[in-house]
Design a protein around this motif. Structure first.
Motif, PDB file in Angstrom:
ATOM      1  N   MET A  57       0.851  -1.194   0.000  1.00  0.00           N
ATOM      2  CA  MET A  57       0.000   0.000   0.000  1.00  0.00           C
ATOM      3  C   MET A  57       0.888   1.247   0.000  1.00  0.00           C
ATOM      4  O   MET A  57       0.577   2.250  -0.648  1.00  0.00           O
ATOM      5  CB  MET A  57      -0.960   0.007   1.186  1.00  0.00           C
ATOM      6  N   GLU A  62      -0.924  -0.168  -6.012  1.00  0.00           N
ATOM      7  CA  GLU A  62      -1.698  -1.423  -6.017  1.00  0.00           C
ATOM      8  C   GLU A  62      -2.722  -1.407  -7.153  1.00  0.00           C
ATOM      9  O   GLU A  62      -2.985  -2.445  -7.770  1.00  0.00           O
ATOM     10  CB  GLU A  62      -2.409  -1.608  -4.670  1.00  0.00           C
ATOM     11  N   THR A  83       1.121  -8.116  -1.226  1.00  0.00           N
ATOM     12  CA  THR A  83       1.076  -6.709  -0.811  1.00  0.00           C
ATOM     13  C   THR A  83       1.261  -6.628   0.707  1.00  0.00           C
ATOM     14  O   THR A  83       1.416  -7.652   1.369  1.00  0.00           O
ATOM     15  CB  THR A  83      -0.175  -5.971  -1.337  1.00  0.00           C
ATOM     16  N   SER A 103      -6.671  -2.669   0.549  1.00  0.00           N
ATOM     17  CA  SER A 103      -5.691  -3.137  -0.446  1.00  0.00           C
ATOM     18  C   SER A 103      -6.388  -3.962  -1.524  1.00  0.00           C
ATOM     19  O   SER A 103      -6.086  -3.818  -2.710  1.00  0.00           O
ATOM     20  CB  SER A 103      -4.587  -3.973   0.215  1.00  0.00           C
TER      21      SER A 103
END
Ligand SMILES: NC(=O)c1ccc[n+]([C@@H]2O[C@H](COP(=O)([O-])OP(=O)(O)OC[C@H]3O[C@@H](n4cnc5c(N)ncnc54)[C@H](OP(=O)(O)O)[C@@H]3O)[C@@H](O)[C@H]2O)c1
Length: 282
Positions: A57, A62, A83, A103
């Motif tokens: 992030m 993303e 992530t 996310s």
């Protein structure tokens, strides 16, 4: 593409849970800040055969990773997406759950393959609830595996007292100039796999005479030798490049044979930290 089985080991039974196949090589997308830079790099890498993308992030891209995955036309299940929960967001159980959902929204995906705590939460009292939030994200099916990043051996050891599941991966800076033998052993000790970030020391070391000499003797480029060293010591490796030629060059490291060069490569160690190093924090 070679892969490794990662898993979250139960602290109560020692059983390896949530076993997942993860490619050992992928593309890092840190510092791809220009609009479209990340999307184009990921699309090109996927076309070339990359099947794992490491974002966060904190990198602010993303969304472009998700766009590239969709545009590639490659089935979602063939691509491994990593992530991370930002350090400033690593405060509580509830926030961890909320940020994981964010996310997924940014990525435009139903699930991620590996979710990492980007660095040990600065408040030591937040470490247990944050990890319990990660375990909840796994339970909810939002991620197929959970791990950590920038955890030192003492941070991993402390997890045994509050984790239901130990991390599957610890992503730390590893390169021929920062070999981390003791930390790599500690990571394996908790059932996790080391993941090497900044394998090129952020590009600072690709012109170093030591690596250039080794590379020349085996017929590869210095960057390829550095990446292959990381793979050979058992680390999942994620070099970053937004340059198509270098994206292909880095993939070519998989074909490099460094046998006989182990001692020369070991001698490159110089405890060189190219970025930050939360592993040494209390
Ligand atoms: N968890 C964490 O705290 C953390 C921290 C840092 C990084 N990471 C992850 O690890 C990934 C890789 O680390 P990194 O981006 O810090 O550094 P890196 O991969 O070691 O190096 C990237 C730098 O090297 C250059 N480069 C790439 N391939 C090259 C080649 N074949 N020859 C010469 N130069 C080359 C790149 O420039 P060009 O783009 O112009 O090719 C870029 O400047 C990140 O993208 C991120 O996903 C995680």
């Amino acid at each position: 593409m070679n892969s490794v089985t990662i898993s979250n080991t139960s602290t109560s039974t020692g059983e390896r849970m949530h076993q997942v196949e993860m490619p050992t090589f992928g593309l890092g997308v840190y510092l791809m800040g220009e609009p479209g830079e990340c999307k184009n790099s990921v699309l090109y890498a996927l076309e070339q055969g990359y099947r794992m993308i490491d974002t966060a992030m904190a990198y602010g891209n993303e969304d472009e990773v998700g766009q590239a995955i969709r545009e590639s036309g490659i089935p979602r299940e063939e691509i491994f997406v990593v992530t991370k929960l930002r350090r400033p967001h690593s405060n509580s159980y509830e926030e961890t759950i909320e940020r994981c959902q964010q996310s997924l929204e940014n990525l435009g995906l139903d699930y991620m393959d590996l979710y990492l705590v980007h660095a040990p939460p600065e408040d030591p009292d937040a470490r247990a609830p944050v990890w319990q939030g990660m375990e909840k994200c796994l339970d909810n099916g939002w991620t197929r595996s959970i791990g950590v990043s920038n955890y030192g051996a003492h941070h991993l050891d402390a997890m045994r007292s509050y984790a239901g599941l130990m991390p599957s991966v610890n992503q730390v800076e590893i390169s021929p100039w920062l070999q981390r033998n003791a930390l790599r052993a500690a990571i394996k000790e908790v059932g996790a796999v080391p993941m090497a970030y900044s394998p090129l020391a952020r590009g600072h070391k690709v012109d170093d005479p030591g690596i250039c000499e080794i590379a020349e003797s085996v017929g590869c480029t210095p960057a390829q030798a550095a990446i292959k060293w990381c793979l050979d010591v058992g680390a999942i490796t994620i070099p970053k490049s937004s340059n198509p030629l270098r994206i292909s060059e880095n993939l070519g490291s998989l074909e490099v044979d460094l046998s006989g060069k182990e001692a020369e490569l070991a001698a490159l160690e110089e405890s060189y930290v190219s970025g930050w190093d939360p592993t040494s924090e209390p």
